[in-house]
Design a protein around this motif. Structure first.
Motif, PDB file in Angstrom:
ATOM      1  N   GLY A  51       0.797  -1.219   0.000  1.00 58.78           N
ATOM      2  CA  GLY A  51       0.000   0.000   0.000  1.00 58.78           C
ATOM      3  C   GLY A  51       0.828   1.267   0.000  1.00 58.78           C
ATOM      4  O   GLY A  51       0.345   2.341   0.366  1.00 58.78           O
ATOM      5  N   ILE A  52       2.092   1.161  -0.422  1.00 54.63           N
ATOM      6  CA  ILE A  52       2.945   2.345  -0.548  1.00 54.63           C
ATOM      7  C   ILE A  52       2.647   3.012  -1.889  1.00 54.63           C
ATOM      8  O   ILE A  52       2.409   2.335  -2.895  1.00 54.63           O
ATOM      9  N   ASN A  53       2.643   4.322  -1.896  1.00 56.10           N
ATOM     10  CA  ASN A  53       2.285   5.080  -3.096  1.00 56.10           C
ATOM     11  C   ASN A  53       3.194   4.686  -4.270  1.00 56.10           C
ATOM     12  O   ASN A  53       4.409   4.899  -4.211  1.00 56.10           O
ATOM     13  N   PRO A  54       2.634   4.124  -5.345  1.00 61.92           N
ATOM     14  CA  PRO A  54       3.470   3.706  -6.475  1.00 61.92           C
ATOM     15  C   PRO A  54       4.191   4.866  -7.158  1.00 61.92           C
ATOM     16  O   PRO A  54       5.248   4.662  -7.760  1.00 61.92           O
ATOM     17  N   VAL A  55       3.642   6.067  -7.051  1.00 60.05           N
ATOM     18  CA  VAL A  55       4.324   7.238  -7.617  1.00 60.05           C
ATOM     19  C   VAL A  55       5.670   7.439  -6.918  1.00 60.05           C
ATOM     20  O   VAL A  55       6.678   7.757  -7.557  1.00 60.05           O
ATOM     21  N   LEU A  56       5.697   7.217  -5.600  1.00 56.94           N
ATOM     22  CA  LEU A  56       6.943   7.359  -4.849  1.00 56.94           C
ATOM     23  C   LEU A  56       7.928   6.247  -5.193  1.00 56.94           C
ATOM     24  O   LEU A  56       9.140   6.475  -5.251  1.00 56.94           O
ATOM     25  N   VAL A  57       7.417   5.042  -5.424  1.00 59.52           N
ATOM     26  CA  VAL A  57       8.285   3.924  -5.808  1.00 59.52           C
ATOM     27  C   VAL A  57       8.969   4.233  -7.138  1.00 59.52           C
ATOM     28  O   VAL A  57      10.184   4.048  -7.293  1.00 59.52           O
ATOM     29  N   GLU A  58       8.189   4.730  -8.098  1.00 58.98           N
ATOM     30  CA  GLU A  58       8.742   5.061  -9.410  1.00 58.98           C
ATOM     31  C   GLU A  58       9.753   6.205  -9.300  1.00 58.98           C
ATOM     32  O   GLU A  58      10.822   6.173  -9.913  1.00 58.98           O
ATOM     33  N   SER A  59       9.409   7.208  -8.507  1.00 58.78           N
ATOM     34  CA  SER A  59      10.293   8.356  -8.315  1.00 58.78           C
ATOM     35  C   SER A  59      11.597   7.937  -7.642  1.00 58.78           C
ATOM     36  O   SER A  59      12.687   8.389  -8.028  1.00 58.78           O
ATOM     37  N   ALA A  60      11.501   7.056  -6.647  1.00 58.69           N
ATOM     38  CA  ALA A  60      12.690   6.593  -5.925  1.00 58.69           C
ATOM     39  C   ALA A  60      13.637   5.844  -6.855  1.00 58.69           C
ATOM     40  O   ALA A  60      14.859   6.005  -6.778  1.00 58.69           O
ATOM     41  N   ALA A  61      13.072   5.031  -7.740  1.00 56.03           N
ATOM     42  CA  ALA A  61      13.907   4.290  -8.690  1.00 56.03           C
ATOM     43  C   ALA A  61      14.663   5.248  -9.602  1.00 56.03           C
ATOM     44  O   ALA A  61      15.863   5.074  -9.852  1.00 56.03           O
ATOM     45  N   ARG A  62      13.975   6.274 -10.083  1.00 52.94           N
ATOM     46  CA  ARG A  62      14.646   7.251 -10.954  1.00 52.94           C
ATOM     47  C   ARG A  62      15.687   8.048 -10.173  1.00 52.94           C
ATOM     48  O   ARG A  62      16.770   8.339 -10.685  1.00 52.94           O
ATOM     49  N   ASP A  63      15.383   8.376  -8.918  1.00 53.39           N
ATOM     50  CA  ASP A  63      16.362   9.082  -8.087  1.00 53.39           C
ATOM     51  C   ASP A  63      17.593   8.215  -7.818  1.00 53.39           C
ATOM     52  O   ASP A  63      18.697   8.731  -7.614  1.00 53.39           O
ATOM     53  N   ASN A  64      17.398   6.900  -7.812  1.00 52.34           N
ATOM     54  CA  ASN A  64      18.534   5.984  -7.658  1.00 52.34           C
ATOM     55  C   ASN A  64      19.384   5.913  -8.922  1.00 52.34           C
ATOM     56  O   ASN A  64      20.490   5.381  -8.894  1.00 52.34           O
ATOM     57  N   GLY A  65      18.841   6.418 -10.026  1.00 51.00           N
ATOM     58  CA  GLY A  65      19.587   6.405 -11.275  1.00 51.00           C
ATOM     59  C   GLY A  65      19.044   5.471 -12.333  1.00 51.00           C
ATOM     60  O   GLY A  65      19.625   5.333 -13.411  1.00 51.00           O
TER      61      GLY A  65
END
Length: 203
Positions: free
Chosen positions: A7-21
């Motif tokens: 139930g974690i916001n998928p927008v944040l998951v996608e953003s975190a992956a991009r922030d990781n590079g």
């Protein structure tokens, strides 16, 4: 997959992956491949495992894939939509059904750094387990394969080099923190603990 089901916001998951590079988020990447393809590959892997007489245990990813394909009929971009909606002439956006299915009472909040680390650490820890089990022998091949094959952020140098750069002992400690919060998948394998004790890099 696990974070979506939590139930974690998928927008944040996608953003975190991009922030990781990563070039794209994991959900966008699966949409491009198509859930249907990934699901059928998973079913074949399950059949092969059981044919060898081994027990198959469904992962969070396989459970989510099954629901996306069979329950929600969200098979990926080529089928009209998956984790994302693809309006004609418009910008893609996360399918609202994810929130209804996995976070009907609101998204679960965890530290953003934890989301970023869970994405990276899960893949690096899995790579160490593969080496511990003799599946991966050469560090260089593992690093290149992770970048070319699973989209691990290129600037890290790969799954093993990411551990070296983080610091082996620090990586072990952070893994234990994540394991306490999010489960045993983040427990550091013995090979990693042994190398950390000797400060022996993955080379």
């Amino acid at each position: 997959a696990e974070m979506v089901m939590e139930g974690i916001n998928p927008v944040l998951v996608e953003s975190a992956a991009r922030d990781n590079g990563a070039p794209v988020g994991p959900l966008a990447a699966i949409d491009e491949i198509s859930q249907a393809t990934a699901y059928h590959n998973g079913q074949q892997l399950k059949a092969d495992t059981e044919a060898r007489g081994e027990k198959w245990v469904d992962s969070a990813a396989s459970i989510l894939m099954d629901r996306m394909v069979n329950e929600f009929d969200r098979k990926g971009k080529v089928y009209g939509g998956g984790y994302y909606e693809y309006p004609e002439g418009g910008k893609k956006y996360i399918w609202p059904g994810l929130k209804q299915a996995f976070a009907p009472d609101g998204y679960k909040e965890i530290p953003y750094q934890d989301i970023k680390d869970r994405l990276l650490f899960s893949q690096s820890l899995e790579a160490v387990r593969a080496m511990q089990d003799g599946v991966v022998i050469n560090v260089g091949d593992g690093n290149i394969g992770s970048i070319m094959g699973i989209g691990f952020p290129a600037q890290t140098g790969g799954v093993y080099q990411a551990i070296n750069a983080y610091g082996l002992r620090a990586f072990v400690e952070r893994s234990r923190e994540l394991a306490e919060r999010y489960g045993s998948d983040f427990e550091p394998p013995q090979l990693l603990m042994d190398r950390a004790e000797r400060n022996e890099l993955f080379m």
